[in-house]
Motif scaffolding. Structure first.
Motif, PDB file in Angstrom:
ATOM      1  N   THR A  20      -1.422  -0.962  -4.177  1.00 29.13           N
ATOM      2  CA  THR A  20      -2.493  -0.376  -4.094  1.00 29.13           C
ATOM      3  C   THR A  20      -2.231   1.093  -3.663  1.00 29.13           C
ATOM      4  O   THR A  20      -1.516   1.420  -2.526  1.00 29.13           O
ATOM      5  N   ARG A  77       0.779  -1.405   0.092  1.00 28.91           N
ATOM      6  CA  ARG A  77       0.009   0.083   0.038  1.00 28.91           C
ATOM      7  C   ARG A  77       0.850   1.235   0.066  1.00 28.91           C
ATOM      8  O   ARG A  77       1.673   1.429   1.036  1.00 28.91           O
ATOM      9  N   SER A  98      -8.168   5.880  -4.681  1.00 31.23           N
ATOM     10  CA  SER A  98      -7.288   4.465  -4.820  1.00 31.23           C
ATOM     11  C   SER A  98      -7.144   4.139  -6.370  1.00 31.23           C
ATOM     12  O   SER A  98      -7.932   4.429  -7.148  1.00 31.23           O
ATOM     13  N   LYS A 142      -2.736   4.647  -2.515  1.00 31.79           N
ATOM     14  CA  LYS A 142      -4.134   5.588  -1.820  1.00 31.79           C
ATOM     15  C   LYS A 142      -3.695   7.170  -1.904  1.00 31.79           C
ATOM     16  O   LYS A 142      -2.603   7.406  -1.615  1.00 31.79           O
TER      17      LYS A 142
END
Length: 518
Positions: free
Chosen positions: A226, A37, A205, A228
Protein backbone atom coordinates in the motif's frame (compact mmCIF):
# COMPACT_ATOMS: atom_id res chain seq x y z
CA UNK A 1 18.74 3.38 -19.04
CA UNK A 2 20.13 1.82 -22.09
CA UNK A 3 21.02 -1.48 -23.53
CA UNK A 4 23.78 -0.14 -25.70
CA UNK A 5 25.93 -3.04 -26.83
CA UNK A 6 29.10 -1.01 -26.45
CA UNK A 7 30.54 -0.18 -23.07
CA UNK A 8 29.02 2.68 -21.08
CA UNK A 9 30.89 4.67 -18.48
CA UNK A 10 29.63 3.95 -14.97
CA UNK A 11 27.88 6.88 -13.42
CA UNK A 12 29.62 6.45 -10.08
CA UNK A 13 26.42 5.97 -8.13
CA UNK A 14 27.64 4.42 -4.90
CA UNK A 15 25.33 2.57 -2.58
CA UNK A 16 25.81 3.53 1.04
CA UNK A 17 24.01 1.45 3.65
CA UNK A 18 23.84 2.20 7.34
CA UNK A 19 22.57 -0.14 10.01
CA UNK A 20 21.99 -3.02 7.59
CA UNK A 21 21.23 -5.64 10.21
CA UNK A 22 18.09 -7.59 9.35
CA UNK A 23 18.26 -6.63 5.65
CA UNK A 24 20.88 -9.34 5.25
CA UNK A 25 18.36 -12.01 6.16
CA UNK A 26 16.35 -13.87 3.57
CA UNK A 27 12.84 -12.51 2.95
CA UNK A 28 9.94 -14.35 4.53
CA UNK A 29 6.46 -15.03 3.28
CA UNK A 30 4.90 -12.22 5.27
CA UNK A 31 3.14 -14.61 7.69
CA UNK A 32 -0.22 -13.09 6.81
CA UNK A 33 0.85 -9.67 8.09
CA UNK A 34 -0.83 -7.80 5.26
CA UNK A 35 0.52 -5.21 2.90
CA UNK A 36 3.81 -3.41 3.43
CA UNK A 37 2.91 0.26 3.83
CA UNK A 38 5.19 2.64 1.96
CA UNK A 39 4.96 6.38 2.60
CA UNK A 40 6.07 9.17 0.29
CA UNK A 41 5.39 12.85 -0.28
CA UNK A 42 5.88 12.44 -4.02
CA UNK A 43 2.88 13.15 -6.22
CA UNK A 44 1.39 11.05 -9.00
CA UNK A 45 0.35 13.51 -11.68
CA UNK A 46 -1.15 10.91 -14.04
CA UNK A 47 -1.68 7.16 -14.30
CA UNK A 48 -1.17 7.45 -18.05
CA UNK A 49 2.49 7.25 -19.15
CA UNK A 50 1.83 9.72 -21.97
CA UNK A 51 0.88 12.40 -19.46
CA UNK A 52 3.55 12.17 -16.77
CA UNK A 53 7.19 13.16 -16.51
CA UNK A 54 7.70 13.28 -12.76
CA UNK A 55 9.26 11.13 -10.05
CA UNK A 56 6.05 10.19 -8.26
CA UNK A 57 4.28 8.94 -11.38
CA UNK A 58 7.29 7.06 -12.71
CA UNK A 59 7.86 5.41 -9.34
CA UNK A 60 4.39 3.89 -9.59
CA UNK A 61 4.88 3.06 -13.29
CA UNK A 62 7.94 0.95 -12.36
CA UNK A 63 5.57 -1.46 -10.67
CA UNK A 64 2.36 -1.50 -12.71
CA UNK A 65 3.78 -1.21 -16.23
CA UNK A 66 6.69 -2.75 -18.10
CA UNK A 67 9.16 -1.15 -20.45
CA UNK A 68 11.23 -3.01 -23.00
CA UNK A 69 14.30 -2.55 -20.81
CA UNK A 70 14.97 -1.82 -17.15
CA UNK A 71 17.83 -1.28 -14.70
CA UNK A 72 18.84 -3.95 -12.21
CA UNK A 73 19.77 -3.01 -8.63
CA UNK A 74 23.37 -1.86 -8.32
CA UNK A 75 23.82 -1.51 -12.08
CA UNK A 76 23.81 1.38 -14.53
CA UNK A 77 23.30 -0.69 -17.68
CA UNK A 78 19.86 -1.48 -19.12
CA UNK A 79 18.78 -5.12 -19.40
CA UNK A 80 15.76 -6.67 -21.14
CA UNK A 81 12.42 -6.62 -19.32
CA UNK A 82 9.44 -6.96 -21.67
CA UNK A 83 11.98 -7.50 -24.44
CA UNK A 84 13.92 -10.71 -24.97
CA UNK A 85 16.77 -8.74 -26.55
CA UNK A 86 17.56 -5.27 -27.86
CA UNK A 87 20.43 -3.67 -29.74
CA UNK A 88 21.51 -1.11 -32.30
CA UNK A 89 21.55 -2.13 -35.94
CA UNK A 90 24.77 -0.98 -37.58
CA UNK A 91 27.28 1.55 -36.29
CA UNK A 92 25.42 4.82 -36.84
CA UNK A 93 23.25 4.50 -33.70
CA UNK A 94 20.17 5.53 -35.70
CA UNK A 95 18.30 2.21 -35.76
CA UNK A 96 17.45 0.34 -32.57
CA UNK A 97 15.63 -2.99 -32.58
CA UNK A 98 14.00 -5.12 -29.90
CA UNK A 99 12.51 -8.60 -29.91
CA UNK A 100 9.57 -8.99 -27.54
CA UNK A 101 9.32 -11.84 -25.07
CA UNK A 102 6.66 -14.35 -26.05
CA UNK A 103 5.18 -14.70 -22.55
CA UNK A 104 4.42 -11.09 -21.53
CA UNK A 105 0.75 -10.33 -20.94
CA UNK A 106 -1.35 -7.43 -19.75
CA UNK A 107 -3.15 -8.01 -16.47
CA UNK A 108 -6.33 -8.50 -18.52
CA UNK A 109 -4.78 -11.61 -20.05
CA UNK A 110 -3.98 -10.41 -23.58
CA UNK A 111 -0.45 -11.09 -24.88
CA UNK A 112 1.54 -7.92 -25.53
CA UNK A 113 2.31 -7.38 -29.21
CA UNK A 114 4.80 -5.27 -31.11
CA UNK A 115 1.83 -3.16 -32.18
CA UNK A 116 1.16 -2.33 -28.52
CA UNK A 117 4.72 -1.09 -28.17
CA UNK A 118 4.51 1.02 -31.33
CA UNK A 119 1.14 2.39 -30.21
CA UNK A 120 2.57 3.36 -26.81
CA UNK A 121 5.32 5.47 -28.37
CA UNK A 122 3.18 6.92 -31.15
CA UNK A 123 0.58 8.25 -28.72
CA UNK A 124 3.22 10.01 -26.61
CA UNK A 125 4.26 12.01 -29.67
CA UNK A 126 0.66 12.51 -30.82
CA UNK A 127 -0.62 13.73 -27.44
CA UNK A 128 2.53 15.76 -26.73
CA UNK A 129 1.33 16.67 -23.24
CA UNK A 130 2.98 19.68 -21.55
CA UNK A 131 3.48 17.42 -18.53
CA UNK A 132 4.38 14.34 -20.60
CA UNK A 133 7.68 12.69 -21.59
CA UNK A 134 7.77 13.66 -25.28
CA UNK A 135 10.93 15.82 -24.81
CA UNK A 136 12.82 12.69 -23.77
CA UNK A 137 12.25 11.21 -27.23
CA UNK A 138 13.50 14.17 -29.23
CA UNK A 139 15.52 11.88 -31.53
CA UNK A 140 12.73 9.35 -32.14
CA UNK A 141 11.50 9.69 -35.72
CA UNK A 142 9.30 6.61 -36.19
CA UNK A 143 8.49 3.16 -34.80
CA UNK A 144 7.86 0.03 -36.86
CA UNK A 145 6.21 -3.18 -35.68
CA UNK A 146 6.47 -6.54 -37.45
CA UNK A 147 5.69 -9.83 -35.75
CA UNK A 148 7.44 -9.72 -32.36
CA UNK A 149 9.98 -7.16 -33.61
CA UNK A 150 9.95 -3.43 -32.80
CA UNK A 151 12.27 -1.10 -34.72
CA UNK A 152 12.97 2.48 -33.65
CA UNK A 153 14.24 4.88 -36.31
CA UNK A 154 16.13 7.86 -34.93
CA UNK A 155 16.77 11.22 -36.55
CA UNK A 156 20.37 11.25 -35.31
CA UNK A 157 22.77 8.88 -33.61
CA UNK A 158 21.65 8.55 -30.01
CA UNK A 159 23.67 6.29 -27.72
CA UNK A 160 21.33 7.24 -24.87
CA UNK A 161 18.22 5.85 -26.52
CA UNK A 162 18.33 2.41 -24.83
CA UNK A 163 18.37 4.17 -21.46
CA UNK A 164 15.33 6.22 -22.44
CA UNK A 165 13.27 3.14 -23.24
CA UNK A 166 14.13 1.71 -19.83
CA UNK A 167 12.21 4.53 -18.13
CA UNK A 168 8.60 5.11 -17.16
CA UNK A 169 8.26 7.17 -20.33
CA UNK A 170 8.43 3.94 -22.34
CA UNK A 171 5.81 2.06 -20.34
CA UNK A 172 3.84 -0.27 -22.62
CA UNK A 173 0.07 0.25 -22.61
CA UNK A 174 -2.78 -1.82 -24.05
CA UNK A 175 -3.71 -0.28 -27.41
CA UNK A 176 -7.31 -1.40 -26.90
CA UNK A 177 -7.66 0.50 -23.61
CA UNK A 178 -5.80 3.79 -24.12
CA UNK A 179 -6.96 6.57 -26.49
CA UNK A 180 -4.60 7.31 -29.38
CA UNK A 181 -4.75 11.10 -29.13
CA UNK A 182 -5.83 11.86 -25.58
CA UNK A 183 -4.95 10.78 -22.06
CA UNK A 184 -6.83 8.00 -20.32
CA UNK A 185 -8.70 9.53 -17.40
CA UNK A 186 -10.83 6.77 -15.90
CA UNK A 187 -8.36 6.11 -13.07
CA UNK A 188 -7.64 2.58 -14.28
CA UNK A 189 -4.48 0.87 -15.49
CA UNK A 190 -3.83 -1.94 -17.95
CA UNK A 191 -0.18 -2.83 -17.64
CA UNK A 192 2.02 -5.89 -17.22
CA UNK A 193 4.32 -5.02 -14.32
CA UNK A 194 5.07 -6.99 -11.14
CA UNK A 195 1.95 -5.48 -9.57
CA UNK A 196 -1.64 -4.88 -10.61
CA UNK A 197 -3.22 -1.65 -9.41
CA UNK A 198 -6.19 -2.17 -7.11
CA UNK A 199 -7.97 0.71 -5.44
CA UNK A 200 -6.42 4.07 -6.24
CA UNK A 201 -7.25 7.31 -4.45
CA UNK A 202 -5.45 10.24 -6.03
CA UNK A 203 -3.21 11.98 -3.53
CA UNK A 204 -4.04 9.45 -0.82
CA UNK A 205 -3.15 5.84 -1.60
CA UNK A 206 -2.52 3.12 -4.18
CA UNK A 207 -3.24 -0.53 -3.40
CA UNK A 208 -0.91 -2.89 -5.25
CA UNK A 209 -1.36 -6.64 -5.42
CA UNK A 210 1.13 -9.11 -6.93
CA UNK A 211 0.60 -9.80 -10.63
CA UNK A 212 0.89 -13.58 -10.86
CA UNK A 213 1.29 -13.48 -14.64
CA UNK A 214 4.26 -11.09 -14.60
CA UNK A 215 7.25 -12.16 -16.68
CA UNK A 216 10.29 -9.94 -16.83
CA UNK A 217 13.59 -8.92 -15.29
CA UNK A 218 12.25 -8.22 -11.79
CA UNK A 219 11.53 -10.99 -9.39
CA UNK A 220 7.84 -11.81 -8.76
CA UNK A 221 6.21 -9.75 -6.02
CA UNK A 222 5.29 -11.82 -2.96
CA UNK A 223 3.64 -9.25 -0.74
CA UNK A 224 0.97 -6.66 -1.39
CA UNK A 225 2.01 -3.04 -0.98
CA UNK A 226 0.00 0.00 0.00
CA UNK A 227 1.56 3.27 -1.11
CA UNK A 228 0.44 6.17 1.05
CA UNK A 229 0.81 9.70 -0.31
CA UNK A 230 1.35 12.58 2.10
CA UNK A 231 0.95 16.27 1.47
CA UNK A 232 4.34 17.21 2.83
CA UNK A 233 7.44 16.01 4.65
CA UNK A 234 6.03 16.83 8.05
CA UNK A 235 3.00 14.60 7.51
CA UNK A 236 5.28 11.83 6.25
CA UNK A 237 7.40 12.18 9.38
CA UNK A 238 4.36 12.06 11.64
CA UNK A 239 3.15 8.91 9.88
CA UNK A 240 6.56 7.32 10.46
CA UNK A 241 6.62 8.29 14.12
CA UNK A 242 3.06 7.00 14.52
CA UNK A 243 3.94 3.65 12.91
CA UNK A 244 1.39 4.23 10.15
CA UNK A 245 3.98 3.26 7.53
CA UNK A 246 6.71 0.62 7.33
CA UNK A 247 8.93 2.28 4.72
CA UNK A 248 9.52 5.99 4.09
CA UNK A 249 10.99 7.39 0.90
CA UNK A 250 11.04 10.98 -0.43
CA UNK A 251 11.15 13.14 1.50
CA UNK A 252 11.63 13.26 5.22
CA UNK A 253 12.34 16.69 6.75
CA UNK A 254 16.02 17.74 6.66
CA UNK A 255 16.25 17.60 10.46
CA UNK A 256 15.18 13.93 10.41
CA UNK A 257 17.65 12.98 7.66
CA UNK A 258 20.45 14.87 9.40
CA UNK A 259 19.75 12.90 12.60
CA UNK A 260 19.86 9.39 11.08
CA UNK A 261 22.35 7.09 12.79
CA UNK A 262 22.81 3.30 13.23
CA UNK A 263 21.65 3.44 16.85
CA UNK A 264 18.08 4.48 16.12
CA UNK A 265 15.46 2.06 17.43
CA UNK A 266 13.48 0.05 14.86
CA UNK A 267 14.98 2.04 12.01
CA UNK A 268 17.07 0.90 9.08
CA UNK A 269 18.18 3.38 6.47
CA UNK A 270 20.28 3.82 3.38
CA UNK A 271 21.62 6.84 1.54
CA UNK A 272 22.41 6.05 -2.07
CA UNK A 273 23.26 7.81 -5.28
CA UNK A 274 23.46 11.56 -4.98
CA UNK A 275 22.03 12.61 -8.33
CA UNK A 276 18.85 14.37 -7.21
CA UNK A 277 19.29 18.04 -8.04
CA UNK A 278 17.44 21.31 -7.52
CA UNK A 279 17.63 24.46 -9.60
CA UNK A 280 16.09 27.86 -10.22
CA UNK A 281 14.48 27.90 -13.67
CA UNK A 282 14.00 31.25 -15.41
CA UNK A 283 11.18 32.18 -17.73
CA UNK A 284 13.04 33.69 -20.69
CA UNK A 285 9.92 34.49 -22.74
CA UNK A 286 9.51 38.12 -23.83
CA UNK A 287 7.75 40.09 -21.11
CA UNK A 288 9.23 38.13 -18.21
CA UNK A 289 11.49 40.15 -15.93
CA UNK A 290 13.95 37.22 -16.11
CA UNK A 291 14.22 37.46 -19.89
CA UNK A 292 17.28 39.78 -19.86
CA UNK A 293 20.48 37.75 -19.63
CA UNK A 294 21.98 40.12 -17.04
CA UNK A 295 19.14 39.36 -14.61
CA UNK A 296 19.80 35.62 -14.72
CA UNK A 297 23.54 36.06 -14.50
CA UNK A 298 23.14 38.40 -11.53
CA UNK A 299 21.15 35.76 -9.65
CA UNK A 300 23.92 33.26 -10.36
CA UNK A 301 26.49 35.77 -9.14
CA UNK A 302 24.91 36.35 -5.71
CA UNK A 303 23.46 32.91 -4.93
CA UNK A 304 24.96 31.50 -1.71
CA UNK A 305 24.45 27.76 -2.10
CA UNK A 306 26.28 26.90 1.10
CA UNK A 307 23.81 28.89 3.18
CA UNK A 308 20.91 27.14 1.51
CA UNK A 309 22.55 23.78 2.22
CA UNK A 310 23.30 24.51 5.88
CA UNK A 311 20.50 26.85 6.98
CA UNK A 312 17.61 25.16 5.18
CA UNK A 313 18.69 21.57 4.54
CA UNK A 314 20.87 21.01 7.64
CA UNK A 315 23.81 19.72 5.61
CA UNK A 316 21.84 16.94 3.88
CA UNK A 317 22.49 18.50 0.45
CA UNK A 318 25.68 19.58 -1.31
CA UNK A 319 26.12 22.85 -3.26
CA UNK A 320 25.94 22.24 -7.01
CA UNK A 321 27.68 24.30 -9.71
CA UNK A 322 26.41 22.63 -12.87
CA UNK A 323 23.21 21.00 -14.08
CA UNK A 324 25.19 17.73 -14.18
CA UNK A 325 25.78 16.59 -10.58
CA UNK A 326 29.04 15.32 -9.14
CA UNK A 327 29.29 11.54 -9.48
CA UNK A 328 27.96 11.56 -13.04
CA UNK A 329 30.61 11.13 -15.75
CA UNK A 330 31.07 14.43 -17.56
CA UNK A 331 30.39 16.65 -14.52
CA UNK A 332 32.15 20.02 -14.41
CA UNK A 333 31.73 23.20 -12.37
CA UNK A 334 31.10 26.11 -14.78
CA UNK A 335 28.99 28.15 -12.36
CA UNK A 336 31.79 27.98 -9.78
CA UNK A 337 34.34 28.93 -12.43
CA UNK A 338 32.27 31.99 -13.36
CA UNK A 339 31.05 32.90 -9.86
CA UNK A 340 33.38 31.28 -7.28
CA UNK A 341 31.86 33.18 -4.35
CA UNK A 342 28.64 35.18 -3.94
CA UNK A 343 29.54 38.68 -5.17
CA UNK A 344 27.13 41.62 -5.13
CA UNK A 345 29.64 43.85 -6.93
CA UNK A 346 29.64 41.47 -9.90
CA UNK A 347 25.85 41.53 -10.03
CA UNK A 348 25.74 45.33 -9.85
CA UNK A 349 28.18 45.59 -12.75
CA UNK A 350 26.04 43.19 -14.79
CA UNK A 351 23.01 45.43 -14.17
CA UNK A 352 24.94 48.61 -14.98
CA UNK A 353 26.33 47.22 -18.24
CA UNK A 354 22.83 46.09 -19.25
CA UNK A 355 21.31 49.50 -18.44
CA UNK A 356 19.18 48.16 -15.57
CA UNK A 357 18.87 51.04 -13.11
CA UNK A 358 16.25 49.84 -10.64
CA UNK A 359 15.45 46.74 -8.63
CA UNK A 360 14.09 43.89 -10.73
CA UNK A 361 10.88 42.28 -9.52
CA UNK A 362 10.76 38.49 -9.74
CA UNK A 363 7.74 36.38 -8.89
CA UNK A 364 9.11 33.02 -7.78
CA UNK A 365 6.90 29.97 -8.21
CA UNK A 366 7.21 27.29 -5.54
CA UNK A 367 5.44 23.97 -5.14
CA UNK A 368 4.55 23.70 -1.44
CA UNK A 369 6.28 20.48 -0.48
CA UNK A 370 9.11 19.43 1.81
CA UNK A 371 11.58 22.21 2.54
CA UNK A 372 10.63 24.14 -0.61
CA UNK A 373 9.06 27.09 1.20
CA UNK A 374 11.90 27.62 3.72
CA UNK A 375 14.26 27.34 0.76
CA UNK A 376 12.30 29.96 -1.17
CA UNK A 377 12.37 32.27 1.85
CA UNK A 378 16.17 31.95 1.97
CA UNK A 379 16.49 32.67 -1.76
CA UNK A 380 14.26 35.73 -1.36
CA UNK A 381 16.36 36.93 1.56
CA UNK A 382 19.59 36.51 -0.38
CA UNK A 383 18.37 38.26 -3.50
CA UNK A 384 16.66 41.14 -1.75
CA UNK A 385 19.66 41.78 0.52
CA UNK A 386 21.59 42.92 -2.57
CA UNK A 387 19.15 45.74 -3.26
CA UNK A 388 18.94 44.52 -6.86
CA UNK A 389 15.82 42.38 -6.58
CA UNK A 390 12.32 42.41 -5.18
CA UNK A 391 10.98 38.86 -4.87
CA UNK A 392 7.37 37.77 -4.49
CA UNK A 393 6.97 34.10 -3.62
CA UNK A 394 4.06 32.41 -5.38
CA UNK A 395 3.27 29.20 -3.45
CA UNK A 396 1.29 26.52 -5.29
CA UNK A 397 -0.26 23.67 -3.31
CA UNK A 398 -0.97 21.09 -6.02
CA UNK A 399 1.84 19.67 -8.13
CA UNK A 400 -0.36 19.49 -11.23
CA UNK A 401 -1.28 23.17 -10.84
CA UNK A 402 2.39 24.03 -10.42
CA UNK A 403 3.29 22.16 -13.63
CA UNK A 404 0.55 23.92 -15.56
CA UNK A 405 1.61 27.25 -14.08
CA UNK A 406 5.23 27.14 -15.14
CA UNK A 407 4.32 25.64 -18.53
CA UNK A 408 2.01 28.64 -19.10
CA UNK A 409 4.72 31.12 -18.09
CA UNK A 410 2.98 32.32 -14.94
CA UNK A 411 6.25 32.76 -13.03
CA UNK A 412 9.38 34.80 -13.80
CA UNK A 413 11.29 32.02 -12.10
CA UNK A 414 10.52 28.81 -10.27
CA UNK A 415 12.39 26.21 -8.27
CA UNK A 416 12.24 22.56 -9.22
CA UNK A 417 13.93 19.28 -8.42
CA UNK A 418 15.24 16.81 -10.97
CA UNK A 419 15.82 13.10 -10.50
CA UNK A 420 17.78 11.20 -13.11
CA UNK A 421 15.75 9.14 -15.56
CA UNK A 422 19.01 7.31 -16.18
CA UNK A 423 22.61 7.80 -14.99
CA UNK A 424 24.13 9.80 -17.84
CA UNK A 425 25.03 13.48 -18.16
CA UNK A 426 22.72 13.73 -21.18
CA UNK A 427 19.69 13.29 -18.92
CA UNK A 428 20.60 16.40 -16.94
CA UNK A 429 20.94 18.50 -20.07
CA UNK A 430 18.85 17.43 -23.07
CA UNK A 431 15.44 17.38 -21.32
CA UNK A 432 16.25 20.54 -19.35
CA UNK A 433 17.85 22.94 -21.83
CA UNK A 434 17.46 21.20 -25.20
CA UNK A 435 14.85 21.88 -27.85
CA UNK A 436 11.27 21.67 -26.50
CA UNK A 437 12.61 21.09 -23.00
CA UNK A 438 10.42 19.76 -20.22
CA UNK A 439 11.07 22.98 -18.27
CA UNK A 440 8.74 24.92 -20.63
CA UNK A 441 10.60 28.16 -19.95
CA UNK A 442 10.99 29.40 -23.51
CA UNK A 443 14.73 28.80 -23.70
CA UNK A 444 16.18 27.77 -27.05
CA UNK A 445 19.77 27.90 -28.26
CA UNK A 446 21.06 26.45 -31.53
CA UNK A 447 24.57 25.85 -30.19
CA UNK A 448 23.20 24.04 -27.13
CA UNK A 449 21.13 21.76 -29.39
CA UNK A 450 24.13 21.06 -31.62
CA UNK A 451 26.27 20.07 -28.64
CA UNK A 452 23.52 17.83 -27.26
CA UNK A 453 23.33 16.02 -30.60
CA UNK A 454 27.09 15.56 -30.64
CA UNK A 455 27.19 14.14 -27.11
CA UNK A 456 24.49 11.64 -28.01
CA UNK A 457 26.48 10.34 -30.97
CA UNK A 458 29.19 8.74 -28.82
CA UNK A 459 28.56 5.09 -27.94
CA UNK A 460 31.72 5.25 -25.82
CA UNK A 461 30.40 7.83 -23.38
CA UNK A 462 33.88 8.91 -22.24
CA UNK A 463 34.40 10.31 -25.74
CA UNK A 464 31.63 12.86 -25.08
CA UNK A 465 33.54 14.47 -22.17
CA UNK A 466 34.77 17.51 -24.13
CA UNK A 467 31.33 18.26 -25.57
CA UNK A 468 29.74 17.87 -22.13
CA UNK A 469 32.18 20.40 -20.66
CA UNK A 470 31.51 22.84 -23.49
CA UNK A 471 27.76 22.33 -23.11
CA UNK A 472 27.78 22.95 -19.37
CA UNK A 473 29.91 26.07 -19.86
CA UNK A 474 27.46 27.40 -22.44
CA UNK A 475 24.52 26.74 -20.11
CA UNK A 476 26.31 28.67 -17.35
CA UNK A 477 26.82 31.59 -19.73
CA UNK A 478 23.17 31.65 -20.85
CA UNK A 479 21.83 30.76 -17.37
CA UNK A 480 18.33 29.56 -18.32
CA UNK A 481 18.63 27.54 -15.11
CA UNK A 482 20.88 28.02 -12.09
CA UNK A 483 21.69 24.88 -10.07
CA UNK A 484 21.42 25.06 -6.29
CA UNK A 485 22.18 21.65 -4.78
CA UNK A 486 22.34 17.89 -5.14
CA UNK A 487 21.46 15.24 -2.55
CA UNK A 488 21.47 11.54 -1.85
CA UNK A 489 18.43 9.30 -1.98
CA UNK A 490 17.27 8.27 1.51
CA UNK A 491 15.14 5.21 2.31
CA UNK A 492 14.00 4.37 5.85
CA UNK A 493 12.38 1.09 6.90
CA UNK A 494 11.36 -0.91 9.94
CA UNK A 495 13.50 -3.76 11.21
CA UNK A 496 10.97 -6.39 10.15
CA UNK A 497 10.91 -5.26 6.51
CA UNK A 498 13.36 -6.79 4.07
CA UNK A 499 14.46 -5.64 0.63
CA UNK A 500 14.29 -1.89 1.33
CA UNK A 501 17.96 -1.54 0.37
CA UNK A 502 16.92 -2.32 -3.21
CA UNK A 503 13.94 0.03 -3.35
CA UNK A 504 15.75 2.96 -4.91
CA UNK A 505 19.35 3.53 -5.98
CA UNK A 506 19.23 6.71 -8.04
CA UNK A 507 18.51 4.99 -11.36
CA UNK A 508 14.86 6.02 -11.48
CA UNK A 509 13.36 2.58 -10.76
CA UNK A 510 11.17 2.06 -7.65
CA UNK A 511 11.39 -1.65 -6.80
CA UNK A 512 8.43 -2.26 -4.51
CA UNK A 513 8.52 -5.94 -5.47
CA UNK A 514 11.74 -6.29 -3.46
CA UNK A 515 9.87 -5.51 -0.23
CA UNK A 516 8.68 -8.30 2.06
CA UNK A 517 8.26 -9.19 5.70
CA UNK A 518 10.96 -11.04 7.61
Amino acid sequence: MRSVRSKMIAAGLVLGVAGVGAWQLLPGDGNGRGAVRVGTSDVVSSLDPAGAYDAGSWALFSNIYQSLLTIKPGSDAPVPDAAASCGFVGQKLTVYRCELRTDVKFTGGRTITAEDVKYSFDRIKAINSDQGPAPLFNTLESVEAEGRTVTFNLSAGDATFPFKIATGAAAIVDKDKYPAKSLREDGKVDGSGPYALGEYKAGTSAELRPNDSYKGQGKPAHTSVTVKYFKDSEQLDQAWKGHQIDVAHRDMPPTVLAGLNPGLKDTRYQASGGSETRSIVFNVRPGSTAAPLAVRQAVAAVLDRSKVAVEVHKGTVTPLYSLVPAGIAGHSTPFFDAYPTPNVATAKKLFKDAGINSAVHLNLGVNVRGANMPEADELKRQLESTGLFEVTIKPVEQWSDFQKGYAAGEFDAYTIGWIADFPDADNFLAPLVGADSSMNNGFSDKRVDELITRTQSHSERSEAATEFRDLQKLVAQQAPMVPIWQKKDYVMSREDVTGAQYLSDGTGVWRLWELDWL
